[in-house]
Design a protein around this motif. Structure first.
Motif, PDB file in Angstrom:
ATOM      1  N   ALA A   1       0.814  -1.217   0.000  1.00  0.00           N
ATOM      2  CA  ALA A   1       0.000   0.000   0.000  1.00  0.00           C
ATOM      3  C   ALA A   1       0.846   1.265   0.000  1.00  0.00           C
ATOM      4  CB  ALA A   1      -0.938   0.007   1.205  1.00  0.00           C
ATOM      5  N   GLY A   2       2.165   1.121   0.031  1.00  0.00           N
ATOM      6  CA  GLY A   2       3.057   2.275   0.073  1.00  0.00           C
ATOM      7  C   GLY A   2       3.394   2.817  -1.300  1.00  0.00           C
ATOM      8  N   PHE A   3       4.294   3.789  -1.320  1.00  0.00           N
ATOM      9  CA  PHE A   3       4.679   4.496  -2.547  1.00  0.00           C
ATOM     10  C   PHE A   3       5.204   3.533  -3.617  1.00  0.00           C
ATOM     11  CE2 PHE A   3       8.512   6.780  -4.415  1.00  0.00           C
ATOM     12  CZ  PHE A   3       7.811   7.333  -5.470  1.00  0.00           C
ATOM     13  N   LEU A   4       6.223   2.753  -3.283  1.00  0.00           N
ATOM     14  CA  LEU A   4       6.760   1.780  -4.233  1.00  0.00           C
ATOM     15  C   LEU A   4       5.779   0.632  -4.437  1.00  0.00           C
ATOM     16  CD1 LEU A   4       8.976   0.479  -5.963  1.00  0.00           C
ATOM     17  CD2 LEU A   4      10.079  -0.293  -3.842  1.00  0.00           C
ATOM     18  N   GLY A   5       5.128   0.206  -3.369  1.00  0.00           N
ATOM     19  CA  GLY A   5       4.220  -0.920  -3.453  1.00  0.00           C
ATOM     20  C   GLY A   5       3.100  -0.719  -4.449  1.00  0.00           C
ATOM     21  N   ARG A   6       2.531   0.476  -4.496  1.00  0.00           N
ATOM     22  CA  ARG A   6       1.427   0.732  -5.419  1.00  0.00           C
ATOM     23  C   ARG A   6       1.862   0.561  -6.874  1.00  0.00           C
ATOM     24  NH1 ARG A   6       0.683   4.846  -1.598  1.00  0.00           N
ATOM     25  NH2 ARG A   6       1.586   6.429  -2.966  1.00  0.00           N
ATOM     26  N   GLN A   7       3.089   0.967  -7.174  1.00  0.00           N
ATOM     27  CA  GLN A   7       3.598   0.804  -8.534  1.00  0.00           C
ATOM     28  C   GLN A   7       3.817  -0.667  -8.874  1.00  0.00           C
ATOM     29  OE1 GLN A   7       3.707   3.374 -10.538  1.00  0.00           O
ATOM     30  NE2 GLN A   7       3.173   4.798  -8.907  1.00  0.00           N
ATOM     31  N   ILE A   8       4.352  -1.406  -7.910  1.00  0.00           N
ATOM     32  CA  ILE A   8       4.611  -2.828  -8.137  1.00  0.00           C
ATOM     33  C   ILE A   8       3.294  -3.580  -8.303  1.00  0.00           C
ATOM     34  CG2 ILE A   8       5.463  -4.933  -7.019  1.00  0.00           C
ATOM     35  CD1 ILE A   8       7.757  -3.264  -5.899  1.00  0.00           C
ATOM     36  N   VAL A   9       2.312  -3.295  -7.452  1.00  0.00           N
ATOM     37  CA  VAL A   9       1.020  -3.965  -7.545  1.00  0.00           C
ATOM     38  C   VAL A   9       0.383  -3.709  -8.912  1.00  0.00           C
ATOM     39  CG1 VAL A   9      -1.347  -3.978  -6.660  1.00  0.00           C
ATOM     40  CG2 VAL A   9       0.589  -4.047  -5.070  1.00  0.00           C
ATOM     41  N   GLY A  10       0.431  -2.463  -9.379  1.00  0.00           N
ATOM     42  CA  GLY A  10      -0.134  -2.142 -10.682  1.00  0.00           C
ATOM     43  C   GLY A  10       0.518  -2.920 -11.808  1.00  0.00           C
ATOM     44  N   ARG A  11       1.838  -3.049 -11.762  1.00  0.00           N
ATOM     45  CA  ARG A  11       2.554  -3.787 -12.809  1.00  0.00           C
ATOM     46  C   ARG A  11       2.271  -5.290 -12.715  1.00  0.00           C
ATOM     47  NH1 ARG A  11       3.289  -3.364 -16.586  1.00  0.00           N
ATOM     48  NH2 ARG A  11       5.394  -4.091 -17.069  1.00  0.00           N
ATOM     49  N   LEU A  12       2.161  -5.816 -11.494  1.00  0.00           N
ATOM     50  CA  LEU A  12       1.841  -7.233 -11.332  1.00  0.00           C
ATOM     51  C   LEU A  12       0.469  -7.550 -11.931  1.00  0.00           C
ATOM     52  CD1 LEU A  12       3.078  -7.807  -7.669  1.00  0.00           C
ATOM     53  CD2 LEU A  12       3.989  -8.944  -9.703  1.00  0.00           C
ATOM     54  N   VAL A  13      -0.508  -6.693 -11.666  1.00  0.00           N
ATOM     55  CA  VAL A  13      -1.847  -6.894 -12.200  1.00  0.00           C
ATOM     56  C   VAL A  13      -1.827  -6.837 -13.724  1.00  0.00           C
ATOM     57  CG1 VAL A  13      -4.164  -5.902 -12.343  1.00  0.00           C
ATOM     58  CG2 VAL A  13      -3.010  -6.065 -10.128  1.00  0.00           C
ATOM     59  N   ALA A  14      -1.070  -5.886 -14.272  1.00  0.00           N
ATOM     60  CA  ALA A  14      -0.977  -5.740 -15.721  1.00  0.00           C
ATOM     61  C   ALA A  14      -0.390  -6.988 -16.371  1.00  0.00           C
ATOM     62  CB  ALA A  14      -0.145  -4.511 -16.082  1.00  0.00           C
ATOM     63  N   GLN A  15       0.440  -7.705 -15.629  1.00  0.00           N
ATOM     64  CA  GLN A  15       1.043  -8.932 -16.161  1.00  0.00           C
ATOM     65  C   GLN A  15       0.185 -10.159 -15.908  1.00  0.00           C
ATOM     66  OE1 GLN A  15       5.089  -9.417 -14.827  1.00  0.00           O
ATOM     67  NE2 GLN A  15       5.795  -7.530 -15.795  1.00  0.00           N
ATOM     68  N   GLY A  16      -0.963  -9.983 -15.262  1.00  0.00           N
ATOM     69  CA  GLY A  16      -1.888 -11.086 -15.084  1.00  0.00           C
ATOM     70  C   GLY A  16      -1.749 -11.866 -13.794  1.00  0.00           C
ATOM     71  N   HIS A  17      -0.979 -11.351 -12.841  1.00  0.00           N
ATOM     72  CA  HIS A  17      -0.788 -12.063 -11.576  1.00  0.00           C
ATOM     73  C   HIS A  17      -1.934 -11.763 -10.605  1.00  0.00           C
ATOM     74  CE1 HIS A  17       3.181 -13.213 -12.897  1.00  0.00           C
ATOM     75  NE2 HIS A  17       3.521 -11.934 -13.069  1.00  0.00           N
ATOM     76  N   VAL A  18      -2.153 -12.678  -9.682  1.00  0.00           N
ATOM     77  CA  VAL A  18      -3.090 -12.482  -8.583  1.00  0.00           C
ATOM     78  C   VAL A  18      -2.298 -11.940  -7.400  1.00  0.00           C
ATOM     79  CG1 VAL A  18      -4.663 -13.615  -6.966  1.00  0.00           C
ATOM     80  CG2 VAL A  18      -4.619 -14.320  -9.376  1.00  0.00           C
ATOM     81  N   VAL A  19      -2.729 -10.820  -6.846  1.00  0.00           N
ATOM     82  CA  VAL A  19      -1.923 -10.106  -5.850  1.00  0.00           C
ATOM     83  C   VAL A  19      -2.679  -9.997  -4.532  1.00  0.00           C
ATOM     84  CG1 VAL A  19      -0.632  -8.000  -5.343  1.00  0.00           C
ATOM     85  CG2 VAL A  19      -0.896  -8.767  -7.726  1.00  0.00           C
ATOM     86  N   HIS A  20      -1.991 -10.317  -3.443  1.00  0.00           N
ATOM     87  CA  HIS A  20      -2.537 -10.135  -2.098  1.00  0.00           C
ATOM     88  C   HIS A  20      -1.710  -9.075  -1.384  1.00  0.00           C
ATOM     89  CE1 HIS A  20      -4.633 -14.340  -1.836  1.00  0.00           C
ATOM     90  NE2 HIS A  20      -5.044 -13.608  -2.857  1.00  0.00           N
ATOM     91  N   VAL A  21      -2.385  -8.133  -0.758  1.00  0.00           N
ATOM     92  CA  VAL A  21      -1.709  -7.042  -0.053  1.00  0.00           C
ATOM     93  C   VAL A  21      -2.220  -6.990   1.385  1.00  0.00           C
ATOM     94  CG1 VAL A  21      -1.259  -4.567   0.041  1.00  0.00           C
ATOM     95  CG2 VAL A  21      -1.463  -5.716  -2.185  1.00  0.00           C
TER      96      VAL A  21
END
Length: 306
Positions: free
Chosen positions: A9-29
């Protein structure tokens, strides 16, 4: 893949989560307070879970079934204590150790851990020493298990929209005609937040990244004073920088520490500035990153609203 992003949920985390979703991964935060992660729910494959990552039961429940765990947790301040301070010990040493143990116990394929450029057990600040101790804890856990399924990243100071670095100096420039800065000659090599995110994702499933540590830095070295002046200029409030001796800076930092809330600058932060925060080699080409120049991004997000 199923990816757990601790600190997502942090500054870097939000960018990583967005890219993971774009690549089709399932993400838990996981987040201690659910509302802190609500902005991530716009992504269709993201689940935000209220949990205490410092509780072993919660941590093992979170890690179970995940293919990759990304640890982004980091804090800038800690209460006084030896050798790092209790907050640094908890967040930078014990948590990575427990995450590594949980990953090994649950058969997680990869652990991606974000440390800090300049991390060293002999560093002058508790922040950098604790980051180094956290790296050592991960190495020790995986070595004992005969496993190399981890990768460590050491970014320099990270810049980008919503950062707490260039934006902080831009805000200060709005209110002060001169910016007094201790450690103004300290050297830094700021790295773009999306470059850090891409480096992590590009190596997440690569065998060549196993057991490796990668330094992440931008294409140019600046002094802290230069960065402060640039932040002020690009925000529409050009201001001169007044370099302060470290002795005065420590008094100023002590005053900030006595104020309520997170200090603007702590004495430990000043100690970090006594060593240069730069990389002595180009970013590893295997990461597939061409480092982004500060001048191409920061003037855009610091530009004053019309």
């Amino acid at each position: 893949m199923r990816v757990l992003v601790i600190g997502g949920a942090g500054f870097l985390g939000r960018q990583i989560v967005g890219r993971l979703v774009a690549q089709g991964h399932v993400v838990h935060v996981p987040t201690r307070q659910y509302q802190h992660g609500r902005a991530l729910l716009v992504h269709p494959t993201v689940t935000v879970m209220q949990a205490n990552i410092h509780d072993d039961v919660d941590l093992n429940r979170l890690v179970a079934g995940c293919d990759v765990v990304i640890n982004l947790v980091g804090i800038l301040h800690s209460r006084p204590g030896q050798p790092f301070g209790p907050d640094f010990e908890r967040a930078h040493v014990q948590l990575p150790k427990r995450i590594a143990q949980a990953c090994l116990a649950n058969g997680t394929k990869r652990l991606m851990h974000v440390s800090a450029l300049g991390a060293d057990v002999q560093a002058p600040s508790g922040y950098l020493r604790s980051k180094a101790a956290g790296e050592q804890a991960i190495h020790a856990a995986y070595q004992a298990a005969g496993n190399d399924g981890f990768t460590i990243f050491r970014p320099s100071v990270v810049f980008g929209p919503e950062d707490q670095f260039m934006n902080m100096f831009a805000r200060l420039a709005r209110f002060f005609p001169v910016l007094p800065i201790a450690g103004a000659k300290a050297k830094m090599q700021p790295v773009f937040v999306m470059d850090v995110a891409e480096a992590i994702l590009n190596s997440m499933s690569q065998p060549w990244a196993c057991g490796q540590t990668f330094e992440l830095a931008g294409p140019r070295v600046y002094t802290l004073g230069e960065l402060v002046e640039l932040a002020a200029l690009w925000s529409g409030h050009p201001r001169p920088v007044l370099p302060l001796p470290l002795s005065i800076g420590r008094m100023q930092a002590f005053f900030f520490e006595c104020l309520p809330g997170e200090p603007l600058m702590s004495r430990d932060n000043l100690a970090s500035l006594t060593v240069d925060n730069i990389s002595h080699a180009p970013m590893n080409p295997l990461l597939g990153i061409v480092p982004t120049a500060l001048e191409s991004i920061a003037p855009v997000y610091l530009k004053p609203a019309v």
